[in-house]
Design an enzyme around this catalytic site. Structure first.
Site, mmCIF file in Angstrom:
data_model
loop_
_atom_site.group_PDB
_atom_site.id
_atom_site.type_symbol
_atom_site.label_atom_id
_atom_site.label_comp_id
_atom_site.label_asym_id
_atom_site.label_seq_id
_atom_site.Cartn_x
_atom_site.Cartn_y
_atom_site.Cartn_z
ATOM 1 N N ASP A 59 -28.537 33.916 50.403
ATOM 2 C CA ASP A 59 -27.704 35.087 50.071
ATOM 3 C C ASP A 59 -28.260 35.885 48.902
ATOM 4 O O ASP A 59 -27.713 36.940 48.578
ATOM 5 C CB ASP A 59 -26.273 34.655 49.742
ATOM 6 C CG ASP A 59 -25.560 34.141 50.968
ATOM 7 O OD1 ASP A 59 -24.476 33.549 50.822
ATOM 8 O OD2 ASP A 59 -26.103 34.299 52.078
ATOM 9 N N ARG B 249 -17.717 44.413 51.650
ATOM 10 C CA ARG B 249 -17.279 43.109 52.171
ATOM 11 C C ARG B 249 -17.406 42.029 51.113
ATOM 12 O O ARG B 249 -16.657 41.066 51.100
ATOM 13 C CB ARG B 249 -18.142 42.710 53.372
ATOM 14 C CG ARG B 249 -17.877 43.515 54.610
ATOM 15 C CD ARG B 249 -18.473 42.817 55.790
ATOM 16 N NE ARG B 249 -18.056 41.421 55.804
ATOM 17 C CZ ARG B 249 -18.638 40.486 56.532
ATOM 18 N NH1 ARG B 249 -19.654 40.799 57.294
ATOM 19 N NH2 ARG B 249 -18.222 39.246 56.518
ATOM 20 N N LYS C 189 -16.241 35.012 46.906
ATOM 21 C CA LYS C 189 -15.800 35.333 48.282
ATOM 22 C C LYS C 189 -15.907 34.072 49.150
ATOM 23 O O LYS C 189 -14.970 33.717 49.865
ATOM 24 C CB LYS C 189 -16.692 36.419 48.866
ATOM 25 C CG LYS C 189 -16.580 36.587 50.384
ATOM 26 C CD LYS C 189 -17.446 37.700 50.931
ATOM 27 C CE LYS C 189 -18.822 37.258 51.278
ATOM 28 N NZ LYS C 189 -18.993 36.581 52.573
ATOM 29 N N ASN C 190 -17.040 33.388 49.033
ATOM 30 C CA ASN C 190 -17.301 32.276 49.947
ATOM 31 C C ASN C 190 -16.576 30.988 49.570
ATOM 32 O O ASN C 190 -16.629 30.014 50.304
ATOM 33 C CB ASN C 190 -18.802 32.036 50.084
ATOM 34 C CG ASN C 190 -19.454 33.160 50.865
ATOM 35 O OD1 ASN C 190 -18.753 34.002 51.454
ATOM 36 N ND2 ASN C 190 -20.763 33.207 50.854
ATOM 37 N N CYS D 202 -24.331 38.248 64.462
ATOM 38 C CA CYS D 202 -24.173 39.317 63.462
ATOM 39 C C CYS D 202 -25.598 39.780 63.125
ATOM 40 O O CYS D 202 -26.575 39.281 63.662
ATOM 41 C CB CYS D 202 -23.422 38.812 62.241
ATOM 42 S SG CYS D 202 -24.437 37.880 61.116
ATOM 43 N N ARG E 168 -25.976 32.756 64.716
ATOM 44 C CA ARG E 168 -24.887 32.101 63.964
ATOM 45 C C ARG E 168 -23.904 31.369 64.877
ATOM 46 O O ARG E 168 -22.710 31.642 64.905
ATOM 47 C CB ARG E 168 -24.207 33.132 63.084
ATOM 48 C CG ARG E 168 -25.228 33.795 62.177
ATOM 49 C CD ARG E 168 -24.701 34.583 61.068
ATOM 50 N NE ARG E 168 -24.015 33.769 60.080
ATOM 51 C CZ ARG E 168 -23.309 34.308 59.084
ATOM 52 N NH1 ARG E 168 -23.193 35.616 59.021
ATOM 53 N NH2 ARG E 168 -22.697 33.548 58.207
HETATM 54 C C1 EPZ Z 1 -22.093 30.506 54.962
HETATM 55 O O1 EPZ Z 1 -22.197 30.982 56.281
HETATM 56 C C2 EPZ Z 1 -21.857 31.735 54.088
HETATM 57 N N1 EPZ Z 1 -20.591 32.366 54.480
HETATM 58 C C3 EPZ Z 1 -23.028 32.709 54.251
HETATM 59 O O2 EPZ Z 1 -22.806 33.790 53.353
HETATM 60 C C4 EPZ Z 1 -24.309 31.994 53.837
HETATM 61 O O3 EPZ Z 1 -25.414 32.863 54.052
HETATM 62 C C5 EPZ Z 1 -24.488 30.732 54.688
HETATM 63 O O4 EPZ Z 1 -23.327 29.886 54.548
HETATM 64 C C6 EPZ Z 1 -25.713 29.924 54.280
HETATM 65 O O5 EPZ Z 1 -25.614 29.599 52.925
HETATM 66 C C7 EPZ Z 1 -19.419 31.818 54.040
HETATM 67 O O6 EPZ Z 1 -19.407 30.809 53.343
HETATM 68 C C8 EPZ Z 1 -18.169 32.522 54.444
HETATM 69 P P1 EPZ Z 1 -24.192 28.015 57.971
HETATM 70 P P2 EPZ Z 1 -22.189 29.909 57.512
HETATM 71 O O7 EPZ Z 1 -23.250 27.464 58.988
HETATM 72 O O8 EPZ Z 1 -21.347 28.756 57.184
HETATM 73 C C9 EPZ Z 1 -26.932 27.356 61.745
HETATM 74 C C10 EPZ Z 1 -22.723 36.021 52.696
HETATM 75 O O9 EPZ Z 1 -23.650 36.832 52.571
HETATM 76 N N2 EPZ Z 1 -25.729 26.790 62.385
HETATM 77 O O10 EPZ Z 1 -24.446 27.230 56.734
HETATM 78 O O11 EPZ Z 1 -21.888 30.689 58.753
HETATM 79 C C11 EPZ Z 1 -26.805 28.851 61.489
HETATM 80 O O12 EPZ Z 1 -27.194 29.573 62.643
HETATM 81 C C12 EPZ Z 1 -22.671 35.107 53.898
HETATM 82 O O13 EPZ Z 1 -21.806 35.840 51.854
HETATM 83 C C13 EPZ Z 1 -25.820 26.272 63.668
HETATM 84 O O14 EPZ Z 1 -26.886 26.287 64.272
HETATM 85 O O15 EPZ Z 1 -23.710 29.469 57.538
HETATM 86 C C14 EPZ Z 1 -27.747 29.058 60.335
HETATM 87 O O16 EPZ Z 1 -29.064 29.212 60.830
HETATM 88 C C15 EPZ Z 1 -23.748 35.470 54.907
HETATM 89 N N3 EPZ Z 1 -24.709 25.749 64.256
HETATM 90 C C16 EPZ Z 1 -27.654 27.755 59.546
HETATM 91 O O17 EPZ Z 1 -27.060 26.803 60.432
HETATM 92 C C17 EPZ Z 1 -23.491 25.713 63.615
HETATM 93 O O18 EPZ Z 1 -22.506 25.204 64.203
HETATM 94 C C18 EPZ Z 1 -26.788 27.826 58.301
HETATM 95 O O19 EPZ Z 1 -25.563 28.377 58.702
HETATM 96 C C19 EPZ Z 1 -23.408 26.247 62.314
HETATM 97 C C20 EPZ Z 1 -24.539 26.768 61.718
#
Ligand code: EPZ
Length: 417
Positions: free
Chosen positions: A305, A397, A22-23, A116, A121
């Site tokens: 995850d 999802r 998915k990701n 969420c 996020r």
């Molecule tokens: C991706 O989400 C995945 N989704 C998530 O999978 C996964 O949990 C996550 O990466 C971490 O591995 C997809 O790839 C579609 P991040 P993403 O930006 O990119 C902070 C699932 O279950 N952050 O790596 O949204 C954020 O708050 C989903 O399949 C900022 O502060 O995660 C978090 O604490 C859930 N500012 C951390 O970084 C930003 O601009 C990691 O988030 C971006 C992120």
């Protein structure tokens, strides 16, 4: 509202075939926007999020067809550069259209994803990166309004190795003028898969999979014809299913090299985890698991995850385990539900202390987010008696026909509406 009825106790035995990631699929679908014409993506999982993405790009005027795991995206008709709130609120990965739209069309109006269940996020790192590349970004009524001439390459540093932030800016940089460096970039296999697809489109990218990625922008990209990598999180979920039911599963369509952290920790609990000569993963439960501690980290660390799924396993472990969730601030929504099944878990900040029980008892429980729902399925498979899992749309999802795959290896599970 659909529910899952699961009668626990059966050891899962046999073969499961993992679907495409998915990701990886979601950023890859977004990457098609960078080229004129029709891109084809194979091995795409039939998930709600993929259908939502199809509606999103269809809403822009692109053609989108999806059948037998094959998605075709035709960007010839794109005339609308917006990602509306009603779509973005159901799938925050919609933010992945931002980079491609600004890079190729010079404009985008994308709803801020909002928070969420698992955390705030924010997408500040995505937006700061685009601004450094020359985009003008405004926030209006919950929308990101972005405008740009041709983007310029820039040196960007991520305070946090954001996965979709790395993906968004790598896509934007692919069409920028000059070179972009992404420092402290995410190293996830899904980032590498996206880079490989972009390279097949004519992009010039070095270093994907490491913390420093260099992208030399080109003037034009051509459509891709590409195969998605297997879903390492689904594979990990089935690996835990084998361990928690003391079963024996052969997991096919898997990249074992994408799952080292999970395999190592499962072995520490006493499960047997082995690569087969064909490149599959065989996981065997060998009795009540031993308690082990985990800390979630960006790849290649233990994936956030898989945290909820692992917690279900630790709920019946011999001993006490500590789970430290460092990536998201609120990713313990599964805990109250596991406690309804008899788990003994205490939370303090980002730490969960799990005192393993002899066994769990079936109960009515509610899914709260995607991986929490997987955790409840796993707990139910091991619990005594029947469990009813409500709000199944969370599970759908990220897992394709989960109950069919489980039933095929001996689980007593039915979906009812
Ligand atoms: C991706 O989400 C995945 N989704 C998530 O999978 C996964 O949990 C996550 O990466 C971490 O591995 C997809 O790839 C579609 P991040 P993403 O930006 O990119 C902070 C699932 O279950 N952050 O790596 O949204 C954020 O708050 C989903 O399949 C900022 O502060 O995660 C978090 O604490 C859930 N500012 C951390 O970084 C930003 O601009 C990691 O988030 C971006 C992120």
């Amino acid at each position: 509202m659909e529910k899952l009825l699961i009668k626990g106790g059966a050891p899962l035995k046999g073969e499961v075939v993992v679907s495409g990631s998915k990701n990886a699929s979601l950023p890859l679908l977004a990457a098609a926007l960078l080229a004129g014409g029709a891109s084809v993506l194979r091995g795409v999982p039939a998930l709600r999020d993929v259908k939502t993405f199809g509606s999103l790009i269809g809403n822009m005027g692109a053609g989108f067809t999806f059948e037998d795991a094959r998605a075709e995206i035709n960007t010839a008709g794109i005339g609308n550069f917006a990602a509306p709130y009603e779509l973005v609120k159901t799938m925050r990965a919609s933010v992945l259209v931002l980079g491609p739209l600004v890079a190729r069309y010079g404009r985008a109006r994308v709803s801020l994803p909002g928070g969420c269940a698992i955390g705030a996020r924010p997408i500040n790192l995505h937006l700061v990166g685009l601004e450094k590349m020359g985009a003008r970004i405004q926030l209006e009524e919950g929308y990101v309004i972005a405008e740009a001439g041709r983007l310029n390459g820039a040196s960007l540093y991520f305070d946090i190795p954001t996965v979709t932030g790395t993906e968004n800016l790598m896509m934007a940089a692919a069409l920028a003028k000059g070179t972009t460096v992404l420092e402290n970039a995410a190293r996830e296999p899904e980032v590498v898969d996206l880079a490989n697809a972009l390279i097949s489109m004519g992009a010039r990218i070095e270093g994907a999979g490491g913390s420093l990625i260099e992208i030399e922008g080109v003037d034009e990209l051509k459509p891709y014809s590409y195969d998605v990598i297997p879903d390492r999180i689904e594979a990990a979920t089935f690996a835990v299913a084998a361990a928690i039911t003391q079963g024996d599963l052969l997991i096919r369509n898997v990249r074992p090299d994408h799952m080292d952290a999970v395999s190592i920790k499962l072995r520490e609990t006493g499960a047997e985890v082995a690569r087969t000569p064909e490149g599959f993963l065989r996981v065997r439960g060998t009795g009540r698991p031993k308690a082990v501690n985990i800390t979630t980290m960006p790849y290649p660390g233990f994936p956030t995850d898989v945290q909820a799924q692992f917690m279900a396993l630790m709920s019946i472990a011999r001993g006490t385990s500590i789970i430290n969730e460092t990536v998201f601030e609120n990713r313990f929504m599964h805990v109250p539900e596991l406690k309804r099944m008899g788990a003994d878990i205490n939370l303090k900040g980002g730490l969960a202390t799990i005192n393993g029980m002899e066994g769990l008892k079936g109960a009515e429980v509610m899914a709260t987010d995607l991986r929490a729902s997987a955790s409840l399925v796993l707990a139910a498979l091991a619990a005594e008696g029947q469990t009813v899992i409500h709000r199944l749309y969370h599970l759908d999802r990220g897992y394709e026909r989960m109950e069919d795959k489980l039933r095929a290896v001996g689980a007593d599970v039915v979906r009812i509406s």
